[in-house]
Design a protein around this motif. Structure first.
Motif, PDB file in Angstrom:
ATOM      1  N   THR A  41      45.507  36.665  49.297  1.00 17.61           N
ATOM      2  CA  THR A  41      45.449  37.662  48.225  1.00 17.61           C
ATOM      3  C   THR A  41      46.853  38.176  47.888  1.00 17.61           C
ATOM      4  O   THR A  41      47.168  38.421  46.716  1.00 17.61           O
ATOM      5  CB  THR A  41      44.516  38.824  48.631  1.00 17.61           C
ATOM      6  OG1 THR A  41      43.196  38.285  48.823  1.00 17.61           O
ATOM      7  CG2 THR A  41      44.460  39.896  47.558  1.00 17.61           C
ATOM      8  N   GLN A  86      39.829  39.737  44.215  1.00 21.90           N
ATOM      9  CA  GLN A  86      38.904  39.807  45.343  1.00 21.90           C
ATOM     10  C   GLN A  86      38.159  41.142  45.356  1.00 21.90           C
ATOM     11  O   GLN A  86      36.970  41.197  45.661  1.00 21.90           O
ATOM     12  CB  GLN A  86      39.698  39.622  46.645  1.00 21.90           C
ATOM     13  CG  GLN A  86      38.843  39.653  47.887  1.00 21.90           C
ATOM     14  CD  GLN A  86      39.656  39.315  49.145  1.00 21.90           C
ATOM     15  OE1 GLN A  86      40.883  39.257  49.130  1.00 21.90           O
ATOM     16  NE2 GLN A  86      38.956  39.088  50.234  1.00 21.90           N
ATOM     17  N   ASP A 122      39.930  34.521  43.396  1.00 23.96           N
ATOM     18  CA  ASP A 122      40.095  34.990  44.781  1.00 23.96           C
ATOM     19  C   ASP A 122      38.719  35.344  45.336  1.00 23.96           C
ATOM     20  O   ASP A 122      38.194  36.410  45.070  1.00 23.96           O
ATOM     21  CB  ASP A 122      41.038  36.200  44.810  1.00 23.96           C
ATOM     22  CG  ASP A 122      41.532  36.514  46.233  1.00 23.96           C
ATOM     23  OD1 ASP A 122      41.055  35.885  47.195  1.00 23.96           O
ATOM     24  OD2 ASP A 122      42.402  37.391  46.355  1.00 23.96           O
ATOM     25  N   GLU A 123      38.134  34.424  46.055  1.00 27.43           N
ATOM     26  CA  GLU A 123      36.790  34.573  46.609  1.00 27.43           C
ATOM     27  C   GLU A 123      35.754  35.008  45.573  1.00 27.43           C
ATOM     28  O   GLU A 123      35.111  36.045  45.721  1.00 27.43           O
ATOM     29  CB  GLU A 123      36.818  35.554  47.777  1.00 27.43           C
ATOM     30  CG  GLU A 123      37.538  34.906  48.939  1.00 27.43           C
ATOM     31  CD  GLU A 123      37.521  35.761  50.178  1.00 27.43           C
ATOM     32  OE1 GLU A 123      36.458  36.293  50.501  1.00 27.43           O
ATOM     33  OE2 GLU A 123      38.583  35.871  50.795  1.00 27.43           O
TER      34      GLU A 123
HETATM   35 MG   LIG Z   1      42.112  38.096  50.377  1.00 34.43          MG
END
Ligand SMILES: [Mg+2]
Ligand SMILES: Nc1ncnc2c1ncn2[C@@H]1O[C@H](COP(=O)(O)OP(=O)(O)OP(=O)(O)O)[C@@H](O)[C@H]1O
Length: 319
Positions: A51, A91, A165-166
């Motif tokens: 991240t 995220q 991000d995820e």
């Molecule tokens: Mg992360």
């Protein structure tokens, strides 16, 4: 010209210390390029720096040293151009509770100077399973739906480079499939995709190339197929009722009663089974399967030392 170029990116948090009391290096000379049109996976355990790297790419955080370019534009010196090319799904779930989904997407379009965007907004809502949520208030949405809106928001300006991000954390199975179909379609049409995920099955299925981060350093960088073929070729899998002795447990991947050992040949398989028997345990439901990306990931992360990445001879190093 690469879609994204990370050039010796370092990030330290002066106030954060690691266990030995030295300043934490969240990123330590991270260098690699992602080519236009690639579907690229960035993997690593919690706290590896994924991240942090994406925040620097998105201009939300500054590198302590090094450079990041998006289609040749430096994210610091030429922020507007770099930002326009990027669509970033963060995220963290951040959103404005006062707007409806459609309003939020129109406002986001406005940031990029796009006035009439409703056709594309409708297409996004449709593809992300939000067709009936356009007029819902953001605060009325469930967690998984909010994440879908974040994905839509990242795509409103049809960015050439999509950074996720995820994106599938907390998203149900059906939408995960829809989302990947949609992202894969955008990728086929030419968009570059950078993805982080802890679902290694997704990364294995989607990403043609993968970088693995560990403690802020790149420890693997290769084609997904090369990573897989470099790993132990087979995995011995069985169930046991008791606890494995430590010397065996340290070599295994254990999930509850399920135990898995990397094994290259029949002799190794026999040795493991014999060792289990000698420790007074009974192996049930014995299976042998091909190694997958999760096995490779664990092999790479369990190597004792963080060392310089050697993309090409990683294959040999992991055997
Ligand atoms: Mg992360
Ligand atoms: N604002 C901050 N101040 C101090 N340390 C930070 C800050 N942000 C991140 N860190 C540290 O930097 C390291 C990398 O964090 P980062 O969030 O990039 O990890 P990650 O790979 O995204 O992990 P996850 O898989 O949990 O999302 C961690 O050790 C984290 O504690």
């Amino acid at each position: 010209m690469p879609a994204i170029s990370f050039q010796s990116v370092c990030k330290t948090y002066p106030l954060a210390r690691n266990q030995s009391g030295t300043v934490l290096k969240a990123l330590d000379h991270v260098s690699f390029d992602i080519q236009q049109g690639e579907f690229f996976g960035l993997l690593g355990p919690n706290g590896a720096g994924k991240t942090t790297l994406i925040s620097i790419l998105a201009g939300l955080s500054h590198a302590s040293s090094g450079h990041v370019l998006v289609h040749g534009s430096d994210v610091l010196l030429d922020y507007a151009n770099a930002r326009r090319k990027l669509g970033v799904v963060p995220q963290e779930l951040v959103f404005d509770p006062f707007f409806t989904v459609r309003e939020a997407l129109r406002i986001q379009s406005g940031y990029f100077g796009i006035k009439r965007n409703d056709d594309w907004i409708d297409e996004l809502l449709e593809n992300l399973g939000l067709a009936d949520k356009g007029n819902a208030n953001m605060r009325q949405l469930s967690g998984g739906m909010k994440r879908r809106v974040l994905v839509a928001q990242a795509l409103v300006h049809k960015p050439q480079v999509i950074v996720l991000d995820e994106p599938t954390a907390g998203v149900d199975v059906e939408l995960r499939q829809n989302l990947w179909q949609f992202i894969a379609k955008l990728n086929k049409q030419g968009s570059t995709v950078l993805l982080t995920t802890h679902y290694l099955e997704e990364a294995e299925a989607l990403c043609s190339r993968i970088a693995m981060l560990k403690q802020g350093r790149v420890v693997a960088l290769a084609q997904t197929s090369d990573l897989l073929s470099a790993a132990s070729s087979n995995i011995l899998r069985f169930k046991i009722d008791g606890e494995l002795p430590l010397h065996l447990a340290s070599q295994a991947r254990i999930t509850g009663r399920i135990v898995q050992f990397p094994a290259n040949n029949a002799r190794e398989i026999e040795q493991y089974l014999a060792a289990v028997r000698e420790s007074g345990l009974v192996a049930e439901d014995v299976e042998i399967r091909k190694a997958d990306l999760e096995d490779v990931f664990l092999e790479v992360m369990n190597e004792k030392e963080v060392r310089e990445p050697r993309a090409m001879d990683l294959a040999g190093a992991m055997k």
